[in-house]
Design a protein around this motif. Structure first.
Motif, PDB file in Angstrom:
ATOM      1  N   MET A   1      29.124  36.660 -42.556  1.00 52.60           N
ATOM      2  CA  MET A   1      29.772  36.137 -41.361  1.00 52.60           C
ATOM      3  C   MET A   1      29.516  34.635 -41.307  1.00 52.60           C
ATOM      4  O   MET A   1      28.372  34.187 -41.331  1.00 52.60           O
ATOM      5  CB  MET A   1      29.205  36.823 -40.115  1.00 52.60           C
ATOM      6  N   LYS A   2      30.591  33.870 -41.254  1.00 53.88           N
ATOM      7  CA  LYS A   2      30.486  32.406 -41.236  1.00 53.88           C
ATOM      8  C   LYS A   2      31.162  31.882 -39.969  1.00 53.88           C
ATOM      9  O   LYS A   2      32.377  31.997 -39.825  1.00 53.88           O
ATOM     10  CB  LYS A   2      31.148  31.801 -42.478  1.00 53.88           C
ATOM     11  N   ILE A   3      30.379  31.344 -39.061  1.00 48.64           N
ATOM     12  CA  ILE A   3      30.916  30.876 -37.781  1.00 48.64           C
ATOM     13  C   ILE A   3      30.454  29.446 -37.515  1.00 48.64           C
ATOM     14  O   ILE A   3      29.418  29.009 -38.024  1.00 48.64           O
ATOM     15  CB  ILE A   3      30.487  31.789 -36.615  1.00 48.64           C
ATOM     16  N   PHE A   4      31.232  28.734 -36.714  1.00 48.18           N
ATOM     17  CA  PHE A   4      30.867  27.368 -36.339  1.00 48.18           C
ATOM     18  C   PHE A   4      31.379  27.081 -34.937  1.00 48.18           C
ATOM     19  O   PHE A   4      32.223  27.801 -34.394  1.00 48.18           O
ATOM     20  CB  PHE A   4      31.443  26.347 -37.331  1.00 48.18           C
ATOM     21  N   GLU A   5      30.866  26.017 -34.354  1.00 50.19           N
ATOM     22  CA  GLU A   5      31.310  25.570 -33.033  1.00 50.19           C
ATOM     23  C   GLU A   5      31.225  24.055 -32.957  1.00 50.19           C
ATOM     24  O   GLU A   5      30.268  23.445 -33.455  1.00 50.19           O
ATOM     25  CB  GLU A   5      30.461  26.183 -31.919  1.00 50.19           C
ATOM     26  N   VAL A   6      32.229  23.459 -32.349  1.00 48.26           N
ATOM     27  CA  VAL A   6      32.236  22.027 -32.038  1.00 48.26           C
ATOM     28  C   VAL A   6      32.459  21.916 -30.537  1.00 48.26           C
ATOM     29  O   VAL A   6      33.555  22.166 -30.046  1.00 48.26           O
ATOM     30  CB  VAL A   6      33.341  21.273 -32.803  1.00 48.26           C
ATOM     31  N   SER A   7      31.413  21.577 -29.822  1.00 46.55           N
ATOM     32  CA  SER A   7      31.522  21.565 -28.365  1.00 46.55           C
ATOM     33  C   SER A   7      30.430  20.691 -27.764  1.00 46.55           C
ATOM     34  O   SER A   7      29.642  20.069 -28.480  1.00 46.55           O
ATOM     35  CB  SER A   7      31.436  22.992 -27.823  1.00 46.55           C
ATOM     36  N   ASP A   8      30.386  20.667 -26.437  1.00 45.19           N
ATOM     37  CA  ASP A   8      29.458  19.802 -25.714  1.00 45.19           C
ATOM     38  C   ASP A   8      28.158  20.516 -25.379  1.00 45.19           C
ATOM     39  O   ASP A   8      28.143  21.726 -25.125  1.00 45.19           O
ATOM     40  CB  ASP A   8      30.088  19.303 -24.411  1.00 45.19           C
ATOM     41  N   VAL A   9      27.089  19.745 -25.374  1.00 46.35           N
ATOM     42  CA  VAL A   9      25.816  20.156 -24.792  1.00 46.35           C
ATOM     43  C   VAL A   9      25.454  19.105 -23.747  1.00 46.35           C
ATOM     44  O   VAL A   9      26.046  18.023 -23.704  1.00 46.35           O
ATOM     45  CB  VAL A   9      24.709  20.276 -25.858  1.00 46.35           C
TER      46      VAL A   9
ATOM     47  N   ILE B   1      39.059  16.887 -36.352  1.00 47.11           N
ATOM     48  CA  ILE B   1      38.925  16.744 -37.807  1.00 47.11           C
ATOM     49  C   ILE B   1      37.840  17.681 -38.330  1.00 47.11           C
ATOM     50  O   ILE B   1      38.019  18.376 -39.339  1.00 47.11           O
ATOM     51  CB  ILE B   1      38.606  15.278 -38.173  1.00 47.11           C
ATOM     52  N   VAL B   2      36.706  17.713 -37.640  1.00 47.66           N
ATOM     53  CA  VAL B   2      35.609  18.590 -38.060  1.00 47.66           C
ATOM     54  C   VAL B   2      36.037  20.048 -37.964  1.00 47.66           C
ATOM     55  O   VAL B   2      35.752  20.861 -38.859  1.00 47.66           O
ATOM     56  CB  VAL B   2      34.361  18.319 -37.196  1.00 47.66           C
ATOM     57  N   ARG B   3      36.725  20.420 -36.886  1.00 40.61           N
ATOM     58  CA  ARG B   3      37.198  21.803 -36.740  1.00 40.61           C
ATOM     59  C   ARG B   3      38.137  22.182 -37.886  1.00 40.61           C
ATOM     60  O   ARG B   3      38.036  23.272 -38.464  1.00 40.61           O
ATOM     61  CB  ARG B   3      37.930  21.968 -35.406  1.00 40.61           C
ATOM     62  N   THR B   4      39.061  21.280 -38.194  1.00 36.75           N
ATOM     63  CA  THR B   4      40.043  21.573 -39.245  1.00 36.75           C
ATOM     64  C   THR B   4      39.364  21.769 -40.590  1.00 36.75           C
ATOM     65  O   THR B   4      39.671  22.718 -41.325  1.00 36.75           O
ATOM     66  CB  THR B   4      41.073  20.437 -39.324  1.00 36.75           C
ATOM     67  N   GLU B   5      38.439  20.885 -40.925  1.00 35.09           N
ATOM     68  CA  GLU B   5      37.770  20.988 -42.222  1.00 35.09           C
ATOM     69  C   GLU B   5      36.915  22.248 -42.307  1.00 35.09           C
ATOM     70  O   GLU B   5      36.879  22.915 -43.340  1.00 35.09           O
ATOM     71  CB  GLU B   5      36.909  19.744 -42.465  1.00 35.09           C
ATOM     72  N   ALA B   6      36.217  22.585 -41.219  1.00 38.71           N
ATOM     73  CA  ALA B   6      35.396  23.796 -41.233  1.00 38.71           C
ATOM     74  C   ALA B   6      36.267  25.042 -41.351  1.00 38.71           C
ATOM     75  O   ALA B   6      35.933  25.988 -42.081  1.00 38.71           O
ATOM     76  CB  ALA B   6      34.536  23.855 -39.975  1.00 38.71           C
TER      77      ALA B   6
END
Length: 362
Positions: free
Chosen positions: A282-290, A209-214
């Motif tokens: 440049m607009k970038i984002f990431e949804v992942s694990d730490v 959901i977060v990926r889609t909205e971003a």
């Protein structure tokens, strides 16, 4: 040959002359032989390969089946000659005690694991109509011991040998039924219904959901590596390493892969650094694990799913990043609280959020 027929009926040999081994070539050759044993030879249950130096042995050579006490040889990496019975005693299982949880276990555990598989499931997946007895007979080709279950006519009891560590559940048994039956012999038909019954984990559904909205807001997703250097994770972000936060690699191959990241910022900043020749903004984002150290868990670490975004342009772009955060939170139906309200309500629920300036620090 009558005695050997019950064990391995066929034998072959070859003499290779003018072969010179140095240590590296010898180790590579033995590694290849071990891979053949583990894969095509099915853990030596089908084939066993032996390599000897012809200069150190003399004929005649015979192929015989002997009692264990009459089989004498020097095992690999050993100097003492043993017979079959002494060899089994030499490599007898040992008991291991785990200090962190006090549990004990015997290794190697050569006992079989017993599980059950549904006859209807095996037939449905393979498109067959076999009885429990027929399936049990087929499974013997794959090193199983199987028999119809006394509990139900739709179940078979399967003993999994210790050499089949890859078998985890009945889906693996179903695959072996198909292999033993022959893929080319399976009936070909169009499935009458979909086999998709799974649903995403809540954390993955939220991430999507977060990926889609971003992405719909015009931001590009990036996927940097989860490993980074120690400086990228701490010093370059103006953070100090307390020794209890990051998971560190014991023997990193390069300086770029020393720790498991505890933040998504290093990956975003490296992506911007390597793509500065592109047009701005440049607009970038990431949804992942730490990952973080967590000594309370048995694996001593835990994963957390994070979301981060970065703006690179001719101005600060704070309002753009702020807008992305507002959009994502609005779609997640999380209420917005101003800084003043947040300070007055330190016990507010996790469904709310606020933005706070950290004196120029990350």
């Amino acid at each position: 040959m009558t005695k050997t027929t019950k064990i391995r009926p066929l034998v072959s040999g070859a003499i290779l002359r003018n072969i010179k081994f140095d240590q590296a070539r010898y180790e590579s050759f033995i590694a290849l032989q071990d891979k053949l044993h583990q894969n095509l030879a099915r853990q030596r249950t089908l084939v066993s390969i032996g390599t000897h130096d012809l200069d150190t042995i003399q004929g005649p050579f015979t192929y015989e089946a002997l009692p264990p006490k009459d089989i004498k040889f020097v095992p690999l990496n050993q100097t003492q000659e043993m017979n079959g019975e002494e060899l089994m005693a030499f490599y007898e299982p040992v008991q291991i005690v785990s200090d962190h949880n006090g549990e004990t276990r015997i290794t190697p555990d050569m006992s079989s694991r017993t599980t059950q598989a549904e006859v209807s499931y095996l037939n449905q997946c393979c498109g067959l109509n076999l009885s429990a007895e027929e399936i049990a007979k087929i499974l013997t080709k794959m090193a199983y011991t199987a028999r119809p279950s006394a509990e139900s006519a739709d179940l078979i009891d399967v003993d999994i040998p210790p050499t089949r560590a890859d078998v985890l559940h009945q889906a693996d048994i179903m695959e072996d039924v198909a292999i033993a039956y022959g893929f080319n012999n399976l009936p070909r038909s169009f499935p009458s219904k979909s086999g998709t019954i799974a649903q995403p984990l809540p954390i993955n559904k939220l991430s999507d959901i977060v990926r889609t909205e971003a992405a719909m807001a015009g931001w590009s997703e990036v996927l940097p590596l989860i490993l980074c250097s120690h400086d990228e994770n701490f010093a370059w972000l103006n953070r100090k390493d307390d020794g209890n936060t990051a998971v560190k690699l014991a023997n990193p191959k390069t300086l770029e892969f020393q720790v498991v990241r505890t933040s998504l910022l290093p990956g975003l900043l490296k992506t911007i650094r390597e793509n500065k020749h592109h047009s701005v903004p440049m607009k970038i984002f990431e949804v992942s694990d730490v990952a973080f150290k967590d000594l309370s868990l048995e694996r001593k670490s835990r994963n957390e799913r994070h979301f981060a975004a970065a703006w690179y342009g001719k101005n600060s772009g704070f309002e753009v990043v702020h807008g992305l955060l507002d959009r994502v939170m609005a779609m997640l139906k999380s209420a917005f609280i101003t800084g003043e309200e947040g300070l007055e309500k330190p016990g507010m629920s996790d469904s709310q959020y606020w933005i706070e300036e950290l004196d120029g620090k990350f």
